[in-house]
Write a protein that holds these residues in place. Structure first.
Motif, PDB file in Angstrom:
ATOM      1  N   ASN A 134       6.802  35.653  19.290  1.00 15.59           N
ATOM      2  CA  ASN A 134       5.415  35.991  19.038  1.00 15.59           C
ATOM      3  C   ASN A 134       5.350  37.342  18.336  1.00 15.59           C
ATOM      4  N   VAL A 135       4.665  37.401  17.192  1.00 11.47           N
ATOM      5  CA  VAL A 135       4.610  38.650  16.421  1.00 11.47           C
ATOM      6  C   VAL A 135       3.828  39.747  17.131  1.00 11.47           C
ATOM      7  N   PHE A 136       3.084  39.384  18.177  1.00 12.68           N
ATOM      8  CA  PHE A 136       2.315  40.383  18.922  1.00 12.68           C
ATOM      9  C   PHE A 136       3.065  40.915  20.139  1.00 12.68           C
ATOM     10  N   GLU A 137       4.283  40.407  20.368  1.00 11.93           N
ATOM     11  CA  GLU A 137       5.090  40.889  21.490  1.00 11.93           C
ATOM     12  C   GLU A 137       5.898  42.108  21.076  1.00 11.93           C
ATOM     13  N   ALA A 170      12.795  42.204  10.516  1.00 10.94           N
ATOM     14  CA  ALA A 170      13.092  41.010   9.718  1.00 10.94           C
ATOM     15  C   ALA A 170      12.998  39.787  10.612  1.00 10.94           C
ATOM     16  N   LEU A 171      12.105  38.863  10.269  1.00 12.42           N
ATOM     17  CA  LEU A 171      11.944  37.625  11.014  1.00 12.42           C
ATOM     18  C   LEU A 171      12.792  36.510  10.416  1.00 12.42           C
ATOM     19  N   TYR A 172      13.034  36.607   9.103  1.00 14.72           N
ATOM     20  CA  TYR A 172      13.829  35.604   8.382  1.00 14.72           C
ATOM     21  C   TYR A 172      14.373  36.293   7.143  1.00 14.72           C
ATOM     22  N   ASP A 173      15.631  36.072   6.831  1.00 14.09           N
ATOM     23  CA  ASP A 173      16.235  36.685   5.643  1.00 14.09           C
ATOM     24  C   ASP A 173      17.380  35.808   5.144  1.00 14.09           C
ATOM     25  N   LYS A 174      17.026  34.793   4.349  1.00 13.69           N
ATOM     26  CA  LYS A 174      18.016  33.858   3.816  1.00 13.69           C
ATOM     27  C   LYS A 174      17.543  33.321   2.476  1.00 13.69           C
ATOM     28  N   VAL A 218      14.729  34.781   0.332  1.00 18.01           N
ATOM     29  CA  VAL A 218      13.406  34.973   0.927  1.00 18.01           C
ATOM     30  C   VAL A 218      13.555  35.827   2.181  1.00 18.01           C
ATOM     31  N   LYS A 219      12.754  36.859   2.263  1.00 13.03           N
ATOM     32  CA  LYS A 219      12.747  37.708   3.457  1.00 13.03           C
ATOM     33  C   LYS A 219      11.320  37.760   3.991  1.00 13.03           C
ATOM     34  N   ILE A 220      11.172  37.453   5.274  1.00  5.47           N
ATOM     35  CA  ILE A 220       9.878  37.534   5.941  1.00  5.47           C
ATOM     36  C   ILE A 220      10.012  38.622   6.995  1.00  5.47           C
ATOM     37  N   GLU A 221       9.074  39.554   6.986  1.00  7.53           N
ATOM     38  CA  GLU A 221       9.151  40.625   7.965  1.00  7.53           C
ATOM     39  C   GLU A 221       7.800  40.942   8.577  1.00  7.53           C
ATOM     40  N   ARG A 222       7.876  41.437   9.806  1.00  4.93           N
ATOM     41  CA  ARG A 222       6.710  41.995  10.485  1.00  4.93           C
ATOM     42  C   ARG A 222       6.801  43.497  10.287  1.00  4.93           C
TER      43      ARG A 222
END
Length: 127
Positions: free
Chosen positions: A8-11, A24-28, A31-35
């Motif tokens: 959960n991004v709010f935790e 970093a929530l995903y990095d492959k 594509v990199k997804i970060e909070r």
């Protein structure tokens, strides 16, 4: 038992941040997804972000103001999102403290494959 786990991004939100936090929530595969958690931070007065890749950002808590080299500003609140094209000079002018600003950011090293709205990319889609 499932191999998938949810998060959960709010935790695990720290309080009293002196600097922004980048998770970093995903990095492959380019594509990199970060909070990003900001608590009143802004970019330095001097200089600009000028990235070699597109960046899509969404504010999911709080608010922020982005500034651009042409002196334009863009205010973002919860749910607002924007695609910042590669090489567009920009900076963060302000972020809220109460509540802290939480962003989701997607960086794509091959943006033509990720963020295209062209008709060529929609071939084969059916309505």
């Amino acid at each position: 038992m499932s191999l998938l786990t949810s998060k959960n991004v709010f935790e695990q939100l720290p309080s009293g941040l002196d600097s922004e936090i980048f998770d970093a929530l995903y990095d492959k595969a380019g594509v990199k997804i970060e909070r990003i958690i900001s608590n009143g931070q802004s970019s330095p007065r001097q200089g600009w972000y000028e990235q070699e890749h597109d960046e899509w950002v969404m504010v999911i808590q709080g608010s922020a103001v982005l500034g651009f080299e042409d002196s334009s500003k863009l205010s973002l609140s919860v749910g607002d999102h924007v695609l910042i094209p590669a090489m567009l000079k920009h900076k963060v002018l302000a972020t809220s403290r109460t509540p802290a600003t939480i962003w989701l950011a997607v960086h794509a090293s091959n943006p033509s494959k990720c963020f295209s709205d062209s008709d060529d990319d929609k071939q084969g889609e059916t309505s």
